[in-house]
Design an enzyme around this catalytic site. Structure first.
Site, PDB file in Angstrom:
ATOM      1  N   CYS A 238       0.804  -1.223   0.000  1.00  0.00           N
ATOM      2  CA  CYS A 238       0.000   0.000   0.000  1.00  0.00           C
ATOM      3  C   CYS A 238       0.835   1.270   0.000  1.00  0.00           C
ATOM      4  O   CYS A 238       0.284   2.358  -0.189  1.00  0.00           O
ATOM      5  CB  CYS A 238      -0.923  -0.002   1.211  1.00  0.00           C
ATOM      6  SG  CYS A 238      -2.006  -1.460   1.303  1.00  0.00           S
ATOM      7  N   HIS A 317      12.407   1.836   5.520  1.00  0.00           N
ATOM      8  CA  HIS A 317      12.204   0.402   5.256  1.00  0.00           C
ATOM      9  C   HIS A 317      12.648  -0.402   6.474  1.00  0.00           C
ATOM     10  O   HIS A 317      13.731  -0.177   7.009  1.00  0.00           O
ATOM     11  CB  HIS A 317      13.013  -0.014   4.021  1.00  0.00           C
ATOM     12  CG  HIS A 317      12.483  -1.233   3.332  1.00  0.00           C
ATOM     13  ND1 HIS A 317      12.354  -2.445   3.958  1.00  0.00           N
ATOM     14  CD2 HIS A 317      12.042  -1.426   2.067  1.00  0.00           C
ATOM     15  CE1 HIS A 317      11.868  -3.326   3.119  1.00  0.00           C
ATOM     16  NE2 HIS A 317      11.659  -2.733   1.958  1.00  0.00           N
ATOM     17  N   HIS A 402      -3.316  19.410   6.789  1.00  0.00           N
ATOM     18  CA  HIS A 402      -4.206  18.303   6.457  1.00  0.00           C
ATOM     19  C   HIS A 402      -3.415  16.996   6.458  1.00  0.00           C
ATOM     20  O   HIS A 402      -2.284  16.944   5.968  1.00  0.00           O
ATOM     21  CB  HIS A 402      -4.851  18.518   5.085  1.00  0.00           C
ATOM     22  CG  HIS A 402      -5.501  19.862   4.934  1.00  0.00           C
ATOM     23  ND1 HIS A 402      -6.746  20.155   5.429  1.00  0.00           N
ATOM     24  CD2 HIS A 402      -5.050  20.997   4.350  1.00  0.00           C
ATOM     25  CE1 HIS A 402      -7.049  21.408   5.155  1.00  0.00           C
ATOM     26  NE2 HIS A 402      -6.041  21.948   4.492  1.00  0.00           N
ATOM     27  N   HIS A 406      -3.077   6.532   5.134  1.00  0.00           N
ATOM     28  CA  HIS A 406      -3.539   5.358   4.401  1.00  0.00           C
ATOM     29  C   HIS A 406      -4.622   4.621   5.175  1.00  0.00           C
ATOM     30  O   HIS A 406      -4.433   4.239   6.335  1.00  0.00           O
ATOM     31  CB  HIS A 406      -2.360   4.427   4.137  1.00  0.00           C
ATOM     32  CG  HIS A 406      -2.770   3.045   3.725  1.00  0.00           C
ATOM     33  ND1 HIS A 406      -3.605   2.805   2.658  1.00  0.00           N
ATOM     34  CD2 HIS A 406      -2.470   1.823   4.253  1.00  0.00           C
ATOM     35  CE1 HIS A 406      -3.802   1.504   2.540  1.00  0.00           C
ATOM     36  NE2 HIS A 406      -3.132   0.893   3.485  1.00  0.00           N
ATOM     37  N   ASN A 439     -10.347  -0.530   2.069  1.00  0.00           N
ATOM     38  CA  ASN A 439      -8.913  -0.353   1.813  1.00  0.00           C
ATOM     39  C   ASN A 439      -8.639  -0.496   0.321  1.00  0.00           C
ATOM     40  O   ASN A 439      -8.631  -1.597  -0.217  1.00  0.00           O
ATOM     41  CB  ASN A 439      -8.113  -1.387   2.606  1.00  0.00           C
ATOM     42  CG  ASN A 439      -6.615  -1.216   2.465  1.00  0.00           C
ATOM     43  OD1 ASN A 439      -6.141  -0.431   1.642  1.00  0.00           O
ATOM     44  ND2 ASN A 439      -5.855  -1.951   3.265  1.00  0.00           N
TER      45      ASN A 439
END
Length: 508
Positions: A238, A317, A402, A406, A439
């Site tokens: 995602c 990561h 703002h 996700h 999602n």
């Protein structure tokens, strides 16, 4: 009923960063500042010291000013040294300025973006979904899916493609005929850009990777030019949409005066799990089809035409951590059926990944006052060993207007809300996107920005922070600055026709 504009209170202080890591971060920030400004901090004072020294000698000396100036200019060696130092400093300063200008990254603008508008004919109820799954999974699994969907923060009615016909239509046909043609077609119509002017195409999707690639499909469908740079990103989860924008940003630094088309897609129909492993059934309950297309430009002439300017991209990561790597993992169950397992550790892993991402992003966006307060708090607690003082959590609401987080699930949104201490109003675009569309993977942050535009919230100069999480495990951030105020009456996006019905109260 509209959500209240109050900041949620918590019994626990939201954690932010480890003290040692933050102290290193801010120490490194100060070090980089000193080094990068060494020309101004060392050379310029050296230039000023020489005439000031001589003028001070003139002022304090008992002889006349005329005699002192005559002695100063009569000394050719001194004049030569001063001239040499001055000219050398001027030359070095000029080289430094020119080098800084040449090395300065080219500005990247978001001309516009478009989200796929779902066909109302694909809107079906939760009960209908469960009935259609009766022939492929056990009654116990159906009941599990029903409970998950009831508690997931999504609507009773969902956009589901393929449920009207089992076996499902090819994911390739669905993507080509619906999502790609819808999102990309709408974008090109809105921007009126000639497809031949597009020099970069980047497409990302989680698990569906056909041959030829989806980027090749776009090149063929819209007849892009022969030297177009084409990339397809697969299996990156995602957060791949953020990765696509970051990749486009770097490509636009070397390919001048061109456009980059970034397309973020999700097609769960290609990876429907038909077994009874509950960790794999979670993906059936949460993921739905969606897509977004955005047009980026490095042309200075597009500044007046664009909606946003890209300010920062940050990627972290955590694949070296086994728990983070396996919290969302594709594999087969005991019966050899393929699916994606979602671990219960996912919210915790997402919170940890967010902390690391913030550690990098914070010094880039936070006002100096917040940085100094945090550094002072760290020093008092750690260097001076003063107990009873709580860790200071920087207030990102001072730098960001703002937040587009996700919509990976209610638990993930709750974790981010707690960590950043956000208000219900700031969480509204993310929660409403999860409620209406579930999602949609990497495209969800664009449905959220479209929600904010349809609500008329985007004002010129506002800063927007998009946060995405992905398998691997990765966390990515995009920070944009609005170049103009968005008129909700002209916001043609999937929310425009129904925006007056939102927000909807959702029990936590």
């Amino acid at each position: 009923m509209a959500a209240q504009n109050t900041t949620p209170s918590y019994h626990k202080q939201p954690y932010f960063l480890s003290s040692s890591d933050q102290l290193k971060t801010y120490t490194k920030l100060f070090y980089n500042f000193v080094i990068s400004k060494s020309v101004y901090l060392v050379i310029i004072p050296a230039i000023l010291c020489s005439p000031i020294h001589h003028l001070s000698a003139v002022y304090f000396d008992q002889t006349t000013i005329t005699d002192q100036l005559h002695k100063y200019y009569a000394n050719r060696r001194c004049s030569f040294i001063v001239g040499f130092v001055s000219l050398s400093s001027l030359l070095m300063g000029t080289i430094y300025i020119l080098t800084t200008i040449m090395r300065r990254p080219r500005k990247v603008y978001l001309v516009d973006f478009a989200c796929y508008k779902h066909d109302p004919s694909f809107l079906i109820s939760r009960d209908s979904i469960c009935r259609r799954l009766e022939n492929v999974i056990s009654p116990e699994s159906i009941e599990f899916c029903r409970k998950v969907m009831e508690k997931s923060g999504v609507s009773d009615d969902l956009f589901v493609y393929g449920c009207n016909e089992f076996p499902q239509k090819s994911a390739f046909d669905l993507l080509e005929m619906t999502v790609i043609s819808g999102a990309v077609g709408d974008l090109l119509a809105k921007t009126r850009v000639n497809p031949r002017d597009i020099g970069v195409v980047i497409v990302n999707i989680s698990t569906f990777n056909p041959v030829p690639s989806l980027s090749a499909m776009i090149v063929n469908r819209y007849k892009l030019r022969e030297d177009v740079l084409s990339y397809s990103l697969g299996g990156m989860g995602c957060s791949a949409g953020v990765i696509g924008v970051d990749l486009a940003k770097w490509l636009l630094q070397v390919r001048l005066n061109t456009y980059a088309l970034v397309v973020s897609l999700e097609s769960p129909t290609s990876n429907l799990y038909v077994g009874d492993d509950r960790s794999k059934l979670m993906s059936n309950c949460l993921f739905r089809m969606g897509g977004a297309a955005l047009l980026l430009s490095n042309r200075s002439s597009d500044h007046q035409l664009s909606k946003y300017e890209l300010k920062h991209t940050v990627r972290t990561h955590h694949g070296a951590d086994n728990k983070a790597y396996t919290c969302a993992l594709q594999g087969v169950d005991n019966e050899g059926k393929l699916g994606i397992s979602i671990s219960k550790d996912l919210p915790r892993v997402a919170g940890k990944a967010l902390k690391a991402n913030i550690a990098t992003l914070g010094p880039l966006v936070l006002p100096i006052s917040e940085q100094l307060l945090f550094l002072a708090n760290n020093m008092v607690r750690k260097l001076f060993k003063i107990k009873g003082i709580r860790p200071y959590v920087p207030d990102f609401k001072l730098a960001i207007n703002h937040f587009c987080i996700h919509a990976g699930g209610k638990a993930v949104l709750n974790e981010v809300e707690r960590n950043l201490n956000l208000t219900k109003w700031q969480m509204e675009p993310s929660r409403m996107t999860l409620y209406r569309y579930s999602n949609t993977s990497s495209s969800s942050i664009w449905y959220e920005l479209a929600y904010a535009e349809a609500k008329g919230r985007i004002q010129k100069g506002d800063r927007i922070w998009q946060i995405a999480f992905g398998t691997g495990f990765k966390c990515g951030s995009l920070v944009w600055r609005a170049l103009r105020t968005t008129d909700p009456a002209r916001a043609d996006n999937p929310w425009s026709d129904v925006i007056d019905q939102f927000p909807i109260n959702i029990s936590n």
